[in-house]
Design an enzyme around this catalytic site. Structure first.
Site, PDB file in Angstrom:
ATOM      1  N   ASP A 157      22.486  -0.274  69.062  1.00  0.00           N
ATOM      2  CA  ASP A 157      23.750  -1.000  68.906  1.00  0.00           C
ATOM      3  C   ASP A 157      24.089  -1.758  70.200  1.00  0.00           C
ATOM      4  O   ASP A 157      23.367  -1.647  71.189  1.00  0.00           O
ATOM      5  CB  ASP A 157      24.845   0.015  68.526  1.00  0.00           C
ATOM      6  CG  ASP A 157      25.930  -0.611  67.667  1.00  0.00           C
ATOM      7  OD1 ASP A 157      26.122  -1.842  67.731  1.00  0.00           O
ATOM      8  OD2 ASP A 157      26.619   0.144  66.941  1.00  0.00           O
ATOM      9  N   GLU A 189      20.683  -5.136  67.253  1.00  0.00           N
ATOM     10  CA  GLU A 189      21.948  -5.767  66.855  1.00  0.00           C
ATOM     11  C   GLU A 189      22.275  -6.957  67.752  1.00  0.00           C
ATOM     12  O   GLU A 189      23.403  -7.444  67.785  1.00  0.00           O
ATOM     13  CB  GLU A 189      23.087  -4.740  66.899  1.00  0.00           C
ATOM     14  CG  GLU A 189      22.825  -3.548  66.017  1.00  0.00           C
ATOM     15  CD  GLU A 189      24.062  -3.030  65.294  1.00  0.00           C
ATOM     16  OE1 GLU A 189      25.085  -3.736  65.254  1.00  0.00           O
ATOM     17  OE2 GLU A 189      23.990  -1.915  64.759  1.00  0.00           O
ATOM     18  N   TYR A 193      25.890  -9.462  68.192  1.00  0.00           N
ATOM     19  CA  TYR A 193      26.806  -9.501  69.338  1.00  0.00           C
ATOM     20  C   TYR A 193      26.875 -10.903  69.938  1.00  0.00           C
ATOM     21  O   TYR A 193      27.934 -11.330  70.390  1.00  0.00           O
ATOM     22  CB  TYR A 193      26.444  -8.424  70.364  1.00  0.00           C
ATOM     23  CG  TYR A 193      26.892  -7.066  69.875  1.00  0.00           C
ATOM     24  CD1 TYR A 193      28.153  -6.580  70.181  1.00  0.00           C
ATOM     25  CD2 TYR A 193      26.078  -6.296  69.040  1.00  0.00           C
ATOM     26  CE1 TYR A 193      28.595  -5.354  69.688  1.00  0.00           C
ATOM     27  CE2 TYR A 193      26.504  -5.071  68.542  1.00  0.00           C
ATOM     28  CZ  TYR A 193      27.769  -4.600  68.862  1.00  0.00           C
ATOM     29  OH  TYR A 193      28.196  -3.400  68.364  1.00  0.00           O
ATOM     30  N   ASP A 219      29.728  -5.579  60.272  1.00  0.00           N
ATOM     31  CA  ASP A 219      29.474  -4.326  59.534  1.00  0.00           C
ATOM     32  C   ASP A 219      29.919  -4.459  58.088  1.00  0.00           C
ATOM     33  O   ASP A 219      30.994  -5.000  57.812  1.00  0.00           O
ATOM     34  CB  ASP A 219      30.293  -3.176  60.144  1.00  0.00           C
ATOM     35  CG  ASP A 219      29.681  -2.625  61.419  1.00  0.00           C
ATOM     36  OD1 ASP A 219      28.755  -3.252  61.966  1.00  0.00           O
ATOM     37  OD2 ASP A 219      30.148  -1.562  61.862  1.00  0.00           O
TER      38      ASP A 219
END
Ligand SMILES: *[C@@H]1O[C@H](CO)[C@@H](O)[C@H](O)[C@H]1NC(C)=O
Length: 410
Positions: A157, A189, A193, A219
Site C-alpha cells: 500500500d 498501489e 497514489y 478503494d
C-alpha cells in the site's frame, strides 16, 4: 517479456516487458479480507470476525470445501492490521501475538496444506493506512521476512508516504523481493497514489516492469455507486492503461463485493462480468461462511472465469457509451479460438425499464466476413449465428450487464 499480438487483426504485435518472476500469467484469483472485514481487531468481543489466523484458516477451509479452489481461486490474502505495533529487536515485523498466536509462517503452512497460497500486506510509507509499522527504511528486512515465512503474495500500500518517491521506491521493494529468491506476486498501489495526489499520469510501462498487478483507482466500497465509478474510470482509460494488462501484469480495479450487502443480484453479476472483461485480479471479499447460493453461483460461474483467465490477457476497452445508459465493451480472447471476443453491454440506467439496444456486428466494428456464432455468457445459452450486417436487439435490464461470446465463423 512477452510478445503480445492482437489476434483479431493480427496486424499489431508489440513487445511488452513485464515483471519477470514467472507469476500471475493470468489474473490472480483469491480472497482478500479488507473490504468485508476491515481493521476489526476486537477478538475479545468479536472472535469470529476479527483479523486473526482463525479467520484466514476458516476462509481457506471454505475455499476448498465450497468449490472455490476448484474454480481457480488460489490466494488467501491478509490485509492491514495483522502486525504488532512494534518491530522486534532486529527490526523485523511480528504478527500480533494474540490474534496470530501461531505466527504467519504456520499460517502459510496451513494454507499451503490446503493447496492454496498466502498473501500478506505492507505499506511503502512510514506506517500502514491503519497506523501499523510501514516498510520505509525496512524494505530489505520485510522482503526477507515475508520470504522466510513462505508468503506467496505481497500487497504494498502507499499511505503515509510521498507518492513522488514511488516511481523509484516501489522498484526497490521489487528488487529486494527478487533477491530473496522466493517468488512472490507483487501487488502495487503506486499509480493510485500518483492519481489521488494529482501527480503527472503514471508511467504504466515502468509499473508493469515492476509489479504483477497495480491499483489505479479508489478503494471499492459495498455500493453500486462505487462499482460503477470504477467501471467509468476503466472506461475512460486515461493514459491508455488498459493496453498494459497482459500475462504477468494486471490493472487492479480492487476487490469483488459480490455476496456482500450493497449490490442487487444483477449488480453483483455485472461487477463479476465487468471484472472478467477487465482481466482483473478476482479477489473476493465476502464472508464465505454465509455467502448465499446466488452469490456463490456468480463467483463460481465457469464461463465468466474463463473470460477472465483467457491466456491472451487482453483487457476490455469501452467501444462507446451513451451517457447514463448503455456502454459496449470488448475483450479479445484466445480461446476457444483466435478471433473470439467477449462483448459486454452494460446498462447504467436505473429508470426501471430494460433498454432495448439494436446493433449488428458490423455496426460494432467487427469485420469477419462469415459473421459470428454467439452464446450468452452468464447462462451459456446459444443465441445462434449472425451475418456481419444482420441487425439484432439485446434487452438489458436496469443496472445490469448483458454479456456474449462471439466466435468468428469460417
Ligand atoms: C528475479 O529476477 C530474475 C531476472 O529478471 C528472474 O529471472 C527471476 O525469476 C527473479 N526471481 C524471483 C524470485 O522473482
Amino acid at each position: 517479456m512477452i510478445l503480445q499480438c492482437l489476434l483479431v487483426s493480427l496486424l499489431t504485435c508489440q513487445v511488452v516487458y513485464s515483471l519477470d518472476n514467472g507469476l500471475a500469467l493470468t489474473p490472480p484469483m483469491g480472497w482478500l479480507s479488507w473490504e468485508r472485514f476491515r481493521c476489526n481487531v476486537d477478538c475479545k468481543n468479536d472472535p469470529d470476525n476479527c483479523i486473526s489466523e482463525r479467520l484466514y484458516m476458516k476462509m481457506a477451509d471454505l475455499m476448498v470445501t465450497e468449490g472455490f479452489k476448484d474454480a481457480g481461486y488460489e490466494y488467501v490474502n491478509i490485509d492491514d492490521c495483522w502486525p504488532s505495533m512494534e518491530r522486534d529487536s532486529e527490526g523485523r515485523l511480528v504478527a500480533d501475538p494474540l490474534r496470530f498466536p501461531s505466527g504467519i509462517k504456520a499460517l502459510a503452512h496451513y494454507v499451503h496444506s490446503k493447496g492454496l497460497k498466502l498473501g500478506i500486506y505492507e505499506d511503502f510509507g512510514s506506517k500502514t493506512c491503519a497506523g501499523y509499522p510501514g516498510s520505509e527504511f525496512y524494505m530489505e528486512t520485510d522482503a526477507k521476512t515475508f520470504a522466510s515465512w513462505d508468503v506467496d503474495m505481497v500487497k504494498f500500500d502507499g499511505c503515509n508516504s510521498d507518492p513522488k518517491d514511488m516511481p523509484y521506491g516501489y522498484p526497490v521493494m521489487e528488487f529486494f523481493m527478487n533477491k530473496t529468491g522466493h517468488p512472490m506476486v507483487y501487488s502495487c498501489e503506486w499509480p493510485l497514489y500518483e492519481y489521488s495526489h494529482k501527480l503527472p499520469p503514471p508511467d504504466y510501462a515502468a509499473v508493469r516492469r515492476n509489479c504483477n498487478q497495480w491499483r489505479n483507482y479508489r478503494d471499492v466500497q459495498d455500493s453500486w455507486e462505487s462499482v460503477s465509478g470504477i467501471i467509468d474510470f476503466y472506461g475512460k482509460d486515461e493514459g491508455g492503461f488498459a493496453q498494459y494488462a497482459g500475462p504477468g501484469g494486471w490493472n487492479d480495479p480492487d476487490m469483488l463485493v459480490v455476496g456482500d450487502f450493497g449490490l442487487s443480484y444483477y449488480q453483483q453479476q455485472a461487477q463479476f462480468g465487468m471484472w472478467a472483461l477487465f482481466a482483473a485480479p478476482l479477489m473476493m471479499s465476502v464472508d464465505l461462511r454465509s455467502v448465499t447460493p446466488e452469490a456463490k453461483a456468480i463467483l463460481l460461474n465457469k464461463n465468466i472465469i474463463a473470460i477472465n483467465q483467457d491466456p491472451l490477457g487482453n483487457q476490455a476497452v469501452r467501444l462507446f457509451e451513451v451517457p447514463g445508459s448503455i456502454s459496449v465493451w470488448v475483450k479479445k480472447l484466445a480461446l476457444p479460438k483466435p478471433g473470439t471476443v467477449a462483448i459486454g453491454i452494460l446498462n447504467k440506467d436505473d429508470a426501471g425499464v430494460p433498454v432495448k439496444y439494436k446493433t449488428s456486428f458490423q455496426d460494432l466494428g467487427f469485420t469477419n466476413k462469415g459473421g459470428y456464432s454467439v452464446t450468452e455468457a452468464f447462462e451459456n445459452k446459444p443465441m445462434g449465428s449472425f451475418a456481419l450486417s444482420q441487425a439484432f436487439t439485446i434487452s438489458v435490464d436496469p443496472t445490469s450487464l448483458f454479456m456474449m461470446i462471439a466466435q468468428p465463423r469460417p
